[in-house]
Design an enzyme around this catalytic site. Structure first.
Site, PDB file in Angstrom:
ATOM      1  N   HIS A  90       0.838  -1.203   0.000  1.00  0.00           N
ATOM      2  CA  HIS A  90       0.000   0.000   0.000  1.00  0.00           C
ATOM      3  C   HIS A  90       0.866   1.245   0.000  1.00  0.00           C
ATOM      4  CE1 HIS A  90       0.596   0.754   4.370  1.00  0.00           C
ATOM      5  NE2 HIS A  90       0.492  -0.553   4.514  1.00  0.00           N
ATOM      6  N   ASP A  92      -0.153   4.412   1.077  1.00  0.00           N
ATOM      7  CA  ASP A  92      -0.405   5.381   2.142  1.00  0.00           C
ATOM      8  C   ASP A  92       0.345   4.972   3.403  1.00  0.00           C
ATOM      9  OD1 ASP A  92      -2.047   3.135   2.441  1.00  0.00           O
ATOM     10  OD2 ASP A  92      -3.571   4.234   3.559  1.00  0.00           O
ATOM     11  N   ASP A 123       6.462   0.281   6.886  1.00  0.00           N
ATOM     12  CA  ASP A 123       5.040   0.082   6.613  1.00  0.00           C
ATOM     13  C   ASP A 123       4.533   1.170   5.661  1.00  0.00           C
ATOM     14  OD1 ASP A 123       2.427  -0.761   6.728  1.00  0.00           O
ATOM     15  OD2 ASP A 123       2.041  -0.004   8.742  1.00  0.00           O
ATOM     16  N   GLU A 157      -5.049   1.813   2.658  1.00  0.00           N
ATOM     17  CA  GLU A 157      -4.951   0.664   3.559  1.00  0.00           C
ATOM     18  C   GLU A 157      -5.086   1.073   5.009  1.00  0.00           C
ATOM     19  OE1 GLU A 157      -3.049  -2.536   6.015  1.00  0.00           O
ATOM     20  OE2 GLU A 157      -2.590  -0.388   5.886  1.00  0.00           O
ATOM     21  N   GLU A 158      -4.573   2.261   5.331  1.00  0.00           N
ATOM     22  CA  GLU A 158      -4.509   2.662   6.731  1.00  0.00           C
ATOM     23  C   GLU A 158      -5.812   3.249   7.259  1.00  0.00           C
ATOM     24  OE1 GLU A 158      -2.169   1.775   8.430  1.00  0.00           O
ATOM     25  OE2 GLU A 158      -0.278   1.784   7.322  1.00  0.00           O
ATOM     26  N   GLU A 182       3.945  -6.524   3.828  1.00  0.00           N
ATOM     27  CA  GLU A 182       3.912  -5.950   5.169  1.00  0.00           C
ATOM     28  C   GLU A 182       5.071  -6.507   5.996  1.00  0.00           C
ATOM     29  OE1 GLU A 182       2.124  -3.695   6.576  1.00  0.00           O
ATOM     30  OE2 GLU A 182       0.222  -3.515   5.504  1.00  0.00           O
TER      31      GLU A 182
END
Length: 285
Positions: A90, A92, A123, A157-158, A182
């Site tokens: 991801h 973001d 991350d 995603e976050e 991840e």
């Protein structure tokens, strides 16, 4: 005519030699803010497209449920039919929080003791850079021979999670295999290989009551919104435990796909001053 595929050892050496370039790309991505609500993922996607072209890869295609929250798909297809391998990350990040808690600019990446530091380094902008360079190494080795390698660099995603990978799946994305970049590791990097993950649910408890001066709450004996909310807080751990017995198990693994549920109270609200508010709420996930 595709080049003959390199032996795996040669391929690994190629990727190892790319480490400085991977760190350099990851550093550029870290320097681009992509945390909500102040920013979106468009600039990160633009940087990834430019990097892909520089590495001799296709610039990819954009799929977006929201034009400001793009998902980037880069495809490498073999000459013959075969399985589709998805590499996903991801674009973001979580917000930096209080900048006073940082010892350096979170958007100013730095390398210390062999590790890259900065907002989203782990991350997961480091993984985005690594996946892109891995794809370039495979391409230069004449791979994949069959099937398809698909890089999906996804938004959102976050936060809600609805505009990224979930939107692609709803639009028909169906890989045969998937690796999500991840971070993995408990006491050391990659000392575990997770095969599943917990889901996420957010909920809000709201209560109403009379708006009165706080000095009168005991005399009038009328339940305030805050008191009513406090009386229902026991519902939260029950909700967090709901469905714990339904965790999936995978073939060859006796343990559940994910550990027990955890609970995070994200926000609370009430009144100001000495008055008992007419409304109160607490949000949790």
């Amino acid at each position: 005519m595709r080049p003959e595929a390199e032996p795996a050892s040669d391929l690994l050496r190629t990727i190892k030699a790319s480490e400085p370039a991977i760190v350099e790309l990851a550093s550029r991505l870290i320097g681009i803010p992509s945390f909500r609500p102040e920013h979106d993922e468009r600039a990160v996607v633009t940087e990834l497209q430019q990097a892909a072209r520089t590495l001799g890869l296709p610039g990819g295609e954009i799929q977006a449920a929201d034009a400001d929250r793009p998902n980037l798909l880069v495809r490498l297809a073999g000459d013959r039919p075969g399985p589709r391998l998805l590499l996903n990350g991801h674009t973001d990040t979580k917000p930096p929080g209080d900048l006073a808690d940082w010892s350096f600019d979170p958007l100013g990446p730095r390398v210390e003791d062999g590790s890259l530091h900065g907002l989203g380094a782990v991350d997961m902008k480091g993984a985005l850079a690594a996946m892109l360079h891995a794809a370039a190494a495979l391409r230069s080795a004449g791979l994949p021979r069959r099937g398809e390698l698909l890089l999906a660099f996804t938004a959102d995603e976050e936060a809600s999670g609805t505009l990224g990978l979930a939107a692609l799946v709803d639009a028909g994305l169906q890989p045969d295999l998937a690796v999500i970049g991840e971070p993995s590791g408990l006491s050391a990097s990659f000392d575990t290989l997770p095969v599943g993950s917990r889901g996420f649910v957010g909920f809000t408890l709201r209560a109403r009551g009379p708006r009165i001066h706080s000095a009168l709450t005991d005399r009038l004996r009328r339940p305030t919104a805050i008191a009513a909310l406090a009386a229902r807080l026991g519902v939260i751990p029950i909700a967090a435990r709901a469905g714990a017995h339904e965790q999936p198990r995978f073939a060859g693994h006796g343990e559940p796909a994910a550990g027990p549920r955890d609970l995070a109270v994200r926000a609370g609200g009430g009144g100001e001053g000495a008055g008992a508010p007419s409304r109160a709420a607490i949000a949790a996930s």
